[in-house]
Design a protein around this motif. Structure first.
Motif, PDB file in Angstrom:
ATOM      1  N   GLY A  67       0.394   4.038  -0.376  1.00 41.33           N
ATOM      2  CA  GLY A  67      -0.678   5.542  -0.349  1.00 41.33           C
ATOM      3  C   GLY A  67       0.058   6.821   0.558  1.00 41.33           C
TER       4      GLY A  67
ATOM      5  N   HIS B 139      -0.432   1.960  15.193  1.00 40.51           N
ATOM      6  CA  HIS B 139      -1.796   2.976  14.170  1.00 40.51           C
ATOM      7  C   HIS B 139      -0.577   4.809  14.504  1.00 40.51           C
ATOM      8  CE1 HIS B 139      -5.195   5.773  14.691  1.00 40.51           C
ATOM      9  NE2 HIS B 139      -4.400   6.016  13.427  1.00 40.51           N
ATOM     10  N   PRO B 140       0.228   4.785  13.215  1.00 45.22           N
ATOM     11  CA  PRO B 140       0.542   6.003  13.346  1.00 45.22           C
ATOM     12  C   PRO B 140      -0.382   7.392  13.100  1.00 45.22           C
ATOM     13  CG  PRO B 140       0.666   5.231  10.865  1.00 45.22           C
ATOM     14  CD  PRO B 140      -0.046   4.038  11.604  1.00 45.22           C
TER      15      PRO B 140
ATOM     16  N   ARG C  53      -1.433  -1.095  -5.910  1.00 41.46           N
ATOM     17  CA  ARG C  53      -2.750  -2.210  -6.996  1.00 41.46           C
ATOM     18  C   ARG C  53      -2.376  -1.228  -8.280  1.00 41.46           C
ATOM     19  NH1 ARG C  53      -8.796  -1.927  -5.036  1.00 41.46           N
ATOM     20  NH2 ARG C  53      -7.763   0.206  -4.881  1.00 41.46           N
ATOM     21  N   SER C  54      -2.399   0.364  -8.246  1.00 40.37           N
ATOM     22  CA  SER C  54      -2.480   1.274  -9.007  1.00 40.37           C
ATOM     23  C   SER C  54      -1.221   1.296  -9.634  1.00 40.37           C
ATOM     24  CB  SER C  54      -3.487   2.558  -8.753  1.00 40.37           C
ATOM     25  OG  SER C  54      -2.917   2.866  -8.257  1.00 40.37           O
TER      26      SER C  54
ATOM     27  N   ALA D  41      -0.947  10.473  12.327  1.00 37.14           N
ATOM     28  CA  ALA D  41      -0.860  11.461  11.414  1.00 37.14           C
ATOM     29  C   ALA D  41      -1.378  11.126  10.548  1.00 37.14           C
ATOM     30  CB  ALA D  41       1.076  11.912  11.711  1.00 37.14           C
TER      31      ALA D  41
ATOM     32  N   GLN E 286      -9.140  -4.948   3.481  1.00 35.88           N
ATOM     33  CA  GLN E 286      -8.242  -5.170   2.500  1.00 35.88           C
ATOM     34  C   GLN E 286      -6.740  -5.593   3.310  1.00 35.88           C
ATOM     35  OE1 GLN E 286      -8.579  -5.786  -0.227  1.00 35.88           O
ATOM     36  NE2 GLN E 286      -6.675  -6.975  -0.761  1.00 35.88           N
TER      37      GLN E 286
ATOM     38  N   LEU F 154      -3.148  -0.633   4.278  1.00 39.48           N
ATOM     39  CA  LEU F 154      -4.135   0.130   3.410  1.00 39.48           C
ATOM     40  C   LEU F 154      -4.816  -0.478   3.424  1.00 39.48           C
ATOM     41  CD1 LEU F 154      -2.795  -3.738   2.404  1.00 39.48           C
ATOM     42  CD2 LEU F 154      -3.306  -1.877   0.582  1.00 39.48           C
TER      43      LEU F 154
ATOM     44  N   THR G 176      -4.547  11.875  -0.156  1.00 33.96           N
ATOM     45  CA  THR G 176      -3.939  10.322  -0.509  1.00 33.96           C
ATOM     46  C   THR G 176      -2.987  10.015  -1.283  1.00 33.96           C
ATOM     47  OG1 THR G 176      -5.939   9.873  -2.790  1.00 33.96           O
ATOM     48  CG2 THR G 176      -6.705   9.556   0.205  1.00 33.96           C
TER      49      THR G 176
ATOM     50  N   GLY H 157       0.738  -1.294   0.011  1.00 28.08           N
ATOM     51  CA  GLY H 157       0.273   0.308  -0.249  1.00 28.08           C
ATOM     52  C   GLY H 157       1.093   1.196   0.463  1.00 28.08           C
TER      53      GLY H 157
ATOM     54  N   ILE I  64       0.560   7.414   3.624  1.00 26.14           N
ATOM     55  CA  ILE I  64       1.038   6.683   5.086  1.00 26.14           C
ATOM     56  C   ILE I  64       2.081   5.680   4.534  1.00 26.14           C
ATOM     57  CG2 ILE I  64       0.462   5.117   6.869  1.00 26.14           C
ATOM     58  CD1 ILE I  64      -0.867   7.899   6.927  1.00 26.14           C
TER      59      ILE I  64
ATOM     60  N   ALA J  67      -1.127  -0.239   9.775  1.00 20.99           N
ATOM     61  CA  ALA J  67      -0.848   1.335   9.555  1.00 20.99           C
ATOM     62  C   ALA J  67      -2.566   1.395   9.876  1.00 20.99           C
ATOM     63  CB  ALA J  67      -0.487   1.828   9.020  1.00 20.99           C
TER      64      ALA J  67
HETATM   65  P1  NAD Z   1      -4.315   6.024   0.724  1.00 27.22           P
HETATM   66  O1  NAD Z   1      -5.798   6.252   0.184  1.00 27.22           O
HETATM   67  O2  NAD Z   1      -3.060   7.112   0.210  1.00 27.22           O
HETATM   68  O3  NAD Z   1      -3.980   4.709   0.116  1.00 27.22           O
HETATM   69  C1  NAD Z   1      -4.424   3.072   0.521  1.00 27.22           C
HETATM   70  C2  NAD Z   1      -3.228   2.855  -0.510  1.00 27.22           C
HETATM   71  O4  NAD Z   1      -4.606   1.324   0.017  1.00 27.22           O
HETATM   72  C3  NAD Z   1      -3.305   3.221  -2.044  1.00 27.22           C
HETATM   73  O5  NAD Z   1      -1.575   2.604  -2.290  1.00 27.22           O
HETATM   74  C4  NAD Z   1      -4.054   1.760  -2.614  1.00 27.22           C
HETATM   75  O6  NAD Z   1      -3.974   1.977  -3.651  1.00 27.22           O
HETATM   76  C5  NAD Z   1      -4.368   0.685  -1.519  1.00 27.22           C
HETATM   77  N1  NAD Z   1      -6.121  -0.187  -1.923  1.00 27.22           N
HETATM   78  C6  NAD Z   1      -7.112   0.398  -1.590  1.00 27.22           C
HETATM   79  N2  NAD Z   1      -7.786  -0.875  -1.702  1.00 27.22           N
HETATM   80  C7  NAD Z   1      -7.498  -1.308  -1.941  1.00 27.22           C
HETATM   81  C8  NAD Z   1      -7.424  -3.012  -2.214  1.00 27.22           C
HETATM   82  N3  NAD Z   1      -8.731  -3.380  -2.420  1.00 27.22           N
HETATM   83  N4  NAD Z   1      -6.665  -4.157  -2.804  1.00 27.22           N
HETATM   84  C9  NAD Z   1      -5.567  -3.518  -2.256  1.00 27.22           C
HETATM   85  N5  NAD Z   1      -4.466  -2.170  -2.437  1.00 27.22           N
HETATM   86  C10 NAD Z   1      -6.143  -1.599  -2.070  1.00 27.22           C
HETATM   87  O7  NAD Z   1      -4.825   6.313   2.050  1.00 27.22           O
HETATM   88  P2  NAD Z   1      -4.098   5.926   3.876  1.00 27.22           P
HETATM   89  O8  NAD Z   1      -3.997   7.191   4.214  1.00 27.22           O
HETATM   90  O9  NAD Z   1      -1.730   5.828   2.852  1.00 27.22           O
HETATM   91  O10 NAD Z   1      -3.839   4.354   4.315  1.00 27.22           O
HETATM   92  C11 NAD Z   1      -3.469   3.563   4.368  1.00 27.22           C
HETATM   93  C12 NAD Z   1      -4.268   3.415   5.738  1.00 27.22           C
HETATM   94  O11 NAD Z   1      -2.944   3.522   7.241  1.00 27.22           O
HETATM   95  C13 NAD Z   1      -5.301   2.823   6.706  1.00 27.22           C
HETATM   96  O12 NAD Z   1      -5.814   1.493   6.768  1.00 27.22           O
HETATM   97  C14 NAD Z   1      -5.604   3.994   6.681  1.00 27.22           C
HETATM   98  O13 NAD Z   1      -6.661   3.841   8.282  1.00 27.22           O
HETATM   99  C15 NAD Z   1      -4.512   4.557   8.305  1.00 27.22           C
HETATM  100  N6  NAD Z   1      -4.402   5.802   8.054  1.00 27.22           N
HETATM  101  C16 NAD Z   1      -4.738   6.739   7.683  1.00 27.22           C
HETATM  102  C17 NAD Z   1      -4.090   7.946   8.273  1.00 27.22           C
HETATM  103  C18 NAD Z   1      -4.816   9.040   6.787  1.00 27.22           C
HETATM  104  O14 NAD Z   1      -4.721   9.733   7.683  1.00 27.22           O
HETATM  105  N7  NAD Z   1      -4.518   9.233   5.765  1.00 27.22           N
HETATM  106  C19 NAD Z   1      -3.652   8.281   9.265  1.00 27.22           C
HETATM  107  C20 NAD Z   1      -3.378   7.447  10.352  1.00 27.22           C
HETATM  108  C21 NAD Z   1      -3.446   5.487  10.090  1.00 27.22           C
END
Ligand code: NAD
Length: 367
Positions: A11, A122-123, A35-36, A125, A74, A70, A130, A9, A13, A96
């Motif tokens: 994304g 759980h970070p 994935r993408s 921040a 997922q 993720l 995204t 993942g 984080i 995360a």
């Molecule tokens: P993001 O949308 O930037 O990234 C999510 C990633 O998951 C992407 O790379 C996407 O391609 C992938 N993904 C989504 N659905 C998928 C699937 N069905 N199969 C495979 N890959 C898939 O999100 P993020 O902010 O990086 O969040 C990731 C995790 O971190 C989540 O669990 C979120 O709860 C947690 N989190 C987020 C934050 C925040 O503020 N953004 C803070 C703390 C924790």
């Protein structure tokens, strides 16, 4: 010894973590799953990771540490998949996810008896942004990085994770997964429900009371900022922490009723106490000390409506990195000044305050 880290993942984080890991461990190999293709390409091009795949299972056996970054559903699906893969003995699996019980329970269920270690994490921040394009090596600076140890976690697991993540400059802390979900339901999940409800109520009201949009000022903005968060993430957070959140909603309804009754009775003392108590409680809270989980540091400059005034201030701040800059031009009521500049840390904020007060006559306010 150099390790191989697998981040699934890429994304906001996951990619920010990759950058933080590289900062202190440039010799570690970082493998990435996404994935993408867009985020895979960015992460490779920017040197966040060394190799990328769109086939999750293919890199898992190579890793000493696997971090799932993720959506919660997922994350659980991949934990289940990892249980059937031939992984390195003693591999550490972490995640995360913003809620912890569902993920830790899944790990305990699927990974028990396997030669792997697991620690939920759980970070604390993030932002509304995204994808790998938004990655920031300083995203976790001074933020809490919460570990939720369980029976699959040893003291050595935590030490290795803290060493791996030292470049994030986060504040590590350990807490039970269920307690994590209770605490975050109150200070994070429930406020998101409130912000979105308030936004929705106002939008509907504004259909008949058009001036509501125009008069909405600083207080309203502060209360609704998080209503701009990513809906998918918040849906999965609420659905993976249902009971606790429902309890918070019920508790809040009672509080609203109490205030409503005091207003209807015209009970001046009760209403005064209500506001005063909240004021004292907020003043005593850690958010007032800065450097808490709050990652943005705001400065307000009361500037005159003159040519080049903003450019002049920005010129003074050359070399300081700004997180955000906002010009409040609509309504000054309840807003400290008109130019709002956000910084990443307290040092930058202090430096900016010093530079602006030394070199201009403008009033600078830090809330
Ligand atoms: P993001 O949308 O930037 O990234 C999510 C990633 O998951 C992407 O790379 C996407 O391609 C992938 N993904 C989504 N659905 C998928 C699937 N069905 N199969 C495979 N890959 C898939 O999100 P993020 O902010 O990086 O969040 C990731 C995790 O971190 C989540 O669990 C979120 O709860 C947690 N989190 C987020 C934050 C925040 O503020 N953004 C803070 C703390 C924790």
């Amino acid at each position: 010894m150099a390790k191989t880290v697998y981040i699934a993942g890429l994304g906001l984080i996951g990619a920010s973590m990759a950058l933080g890991i590289k900062r202190d461990h440039p010799d570690y190999e970082i493998l990435g799953y996404n994935r993408s293709q867009a985020s895979r390409d960015i992460a490779l091009k920017e040197g966040m990771i060394d190799r990328a795949t769109d086939d999750f299972a293919s890199f898992a056996p190579l890793a000493d540490i696997i971090i799932l970054s993720l959506p919660i559903k997922q994350t659980i699906a991949f934990i289940k998949e990892l249980a059937d893969l031939d992984l390195k003995e003693g591999v550490i699996i972490s995640d995360a996810g913003s809620t912890k019980s569902a993920i830790v329970d899944a790990a305990e269920q699927y990974l028990a008896g396997k030669p792997v270690r697991f620690v939920g994490a759980h970070p604390m921040a993030g932002s509304h942004k995204t994808g790998a394009a938004s990655a920031d090596v300083n995203l976790f600076e001074n933020a809490y990085y919460i570990f939720t140890p369980s029976s699959l976690t040893g003291q050595d697991t935590l030490e290795e994770m803290k060493d791996l993540l030292s470049g994030l400059h986060a504040r590590f802390i350990e807490i039970d997964a269920k307690e994590h979900d209770r605490v975050t339901s109150q200070i994070s999940h429930f406020p998101h429900i409130l912000a979105s409800s308030l936004m929705e109520q106002t939008a509907v009201y504004a259909q008949e009371h058009e001036m509501a949009r125009r008069f909405a000022a600083g207080g309203f903005r502060d209360m609704t900022r998080i209503a701009e968060s990513e809906p998918g993430m918040w849906t999965s957070i609420l659905l993976s922490n249902r009971e606790t959140i429902l309890e918070r909603i019920e508790d809040f309804k009672e509080r609203l009723d109490e205030v409503g009754q005091a207003i209807s009775k015209g009970d001046e003392e009760q209403i005064w106490n209500f506001f005063n108590q909240a004021r004292e409680q907020r003043q005593a809270m850690e958010i007032h000390k800065r450097g808490g989980v709050d990652s943005s540091y705001d400065l307000y400059v009361d500037v005159p409506d003159e040519e080049d005034v903003i450019l002049r201030i920005l010129e003074l701040l050359r070399g300081t990195s700004l997180v955000n800059i906002h010009i409040n031009e609509e309504n000054r009521e309840d807003i400290h000044g008109i130019l709002q500049i956000s910084f990443k840390n307290a040092q930058d904020l202090e430096r900016a305050e010093h530079l602006i007060t030394e070199n201009t006559d403008y009033t600078v306010v830090i809330k």
